[in-house]
Every structure is written in structure tokens, then in C-alpha cells.
Write a protein that holds these residues in place. Sequence first.
Motif, PDB file in Angstrom:
ATOM      1  N   MET A 201       0.822  -1.206   0.000  1.00 30.81           N
ATOM      2  CA  MET A 201       0.000   0.000   0.000  1.00 30.81           C
ATOM      3  C   MET A 201       0.860   1.262   0.000  1.00 30.81           C
ATOM      4  O   MET A 201       0.564   2.217  -0.719  1.00 30.81           O
ATOM      5  N   ILE A 202       1.932   1.265   0.778  1.00 29.85           N
ATOM      6  CA  ILE A 202       2.829   2.428   0.810  1.00 29.85           C
ATOM      7  C   ILE A 202       3.533   2.585  -0.537  1.00 29.85           C
ATOM      8  O   ILE A 202       3.663   3.695  -1.049  1.00 29.85           O
ATOM      9  N   GLY A 203       3.975   1.484  -1.120  1.00 29.06           N
ATOM     10  CA  GLY A 203       4.623   1.544  -2.427  1.00 29.06           C
ATOM     11  C   GLY A 203       3.701   2.088  -3.494  1.00 29.06           C
ATOM     12  O   GLY A 203       4.103   2.914  -4.324  1.00 29.06           O
TER      13      GLY A 203
ATOM     14  N   LEU B 217       3.262   5.869  -2.885  1.00 22.52           N
ATOM     15  CA  LEU B 217       4.447   6.642  -3.267  1.00 22.52           C
ATOM     16  C   LEU B 217       4.594   6.728  -4.781  1.00 22.52           C
ATOM     17  O   LEU B 217       4.973   7.768  -5.306  1.00 22.52           O
ATOM     18  N   ARG B 218       4.290   5.650  -5.490  1.00 21.49           N
ATOM     19  CA  ARG B 218       4.362   5.690  -6.959  1.00 21.49           C
ATOM     20  C   ARG B 218       3.346   6.678  -7.523  1.00 21.49           C
ATOM     21  O   ARG B 218       3.644   7.417  -8.440  1.00 21.49           O
TER      22      ARG B 218
ATOM     23  N   GLY C 145       2.497  12.255  -9.992  1.00 25.43           N
ATOM     24  CA  GLY C 145       1.663  13.452 -10.073  1.00 25.43           C
ATOM     25  C   GLY C 145       0.192  13.171  -9.950  1.00 25.43           C
ATOM     26  O   GLY C 145      -0.625  14.042 -10.157  1.00 25.43           O
ATOM     27  N   GLU C 146      -0.185  11.921  -9.600  1.00 29.02           N
ATOM     28  CA  GLU C 146      -1.589  11.586  -9.438  1.00 29.02           C
ATOM     29  C   GLU C 146      -2.029  11.915  -8.019  1.00 29.02           C
ATOM     30  O   GLU C 146      -1.218  12.145  -7.136  1.00 29.02           O
TER      31      GLU C 146
END
Length: 105
Positions: free
Chosen positions: A89-91, A94-95, A100-101
Motif C-alpha cells: 500500500m505504501i509503495g 508513493l508511486r 503526479g496523481e
Amino acid sequence: MTEGESLAGLMTSYVASFGLGILLGTVFLWGLWLTVHRLPTAAHPAMLMLASLLLRFGVTLAGFLLIARIGSWEHLLLAAAGFAMPRLMIGRRLRSTTAGEDPQA
């Protein structure tokens, strides 16, 4: 399912194992986050990293040993899946933030 064990009780124990896995994964990553943020100001960064690693591994191992003693291999499997969830979930968050989403979407 063994005799005398209800489906509701079995499902509750599976959900609890998954939840404990999520809790262990969250605590592990939170400890890592705290350690990384303290590294620039630490007098002995290597000792901080080693102590943090041993403490995080110790807590995680103790949690999985507790699950193993109370439950069966199915409980351990669900706990391991739960342990991986916070990292995934963190990955993902962060992506999406770096792309920019909107991270809340």
C-alpha cells in the motif's frame, strides 16, 4: 475444519491472523521510517541501524511465533500476506505521488 469448531470461529481466527500480520508489517515499517529519519542526527548511525534492525526483527519474529503457536500453517500464511500489505500500500501510494496523481484516489 475440526469437529466442534464452527465456521464463524474459524473465519474469525483467520481474520485475526491477517490483522496481526498487518499490524506487524505496519510496526516494522514505522520503525524503519523512524530510524531513517533519525540517521542524519545520530551520533553513531551504524549502531542505530543495527539496533533498529534487531528490534524490528525481534518484534516481528515474536509476533509470528505467537501466531504459529496459537494457529496452524494457514494462520501463518494469512499473517505473512497481511505483513506484506502495508508495504504494498505504501509503495502504491508513493508511486502515485511521484507520478503526479492524487494519492487519495
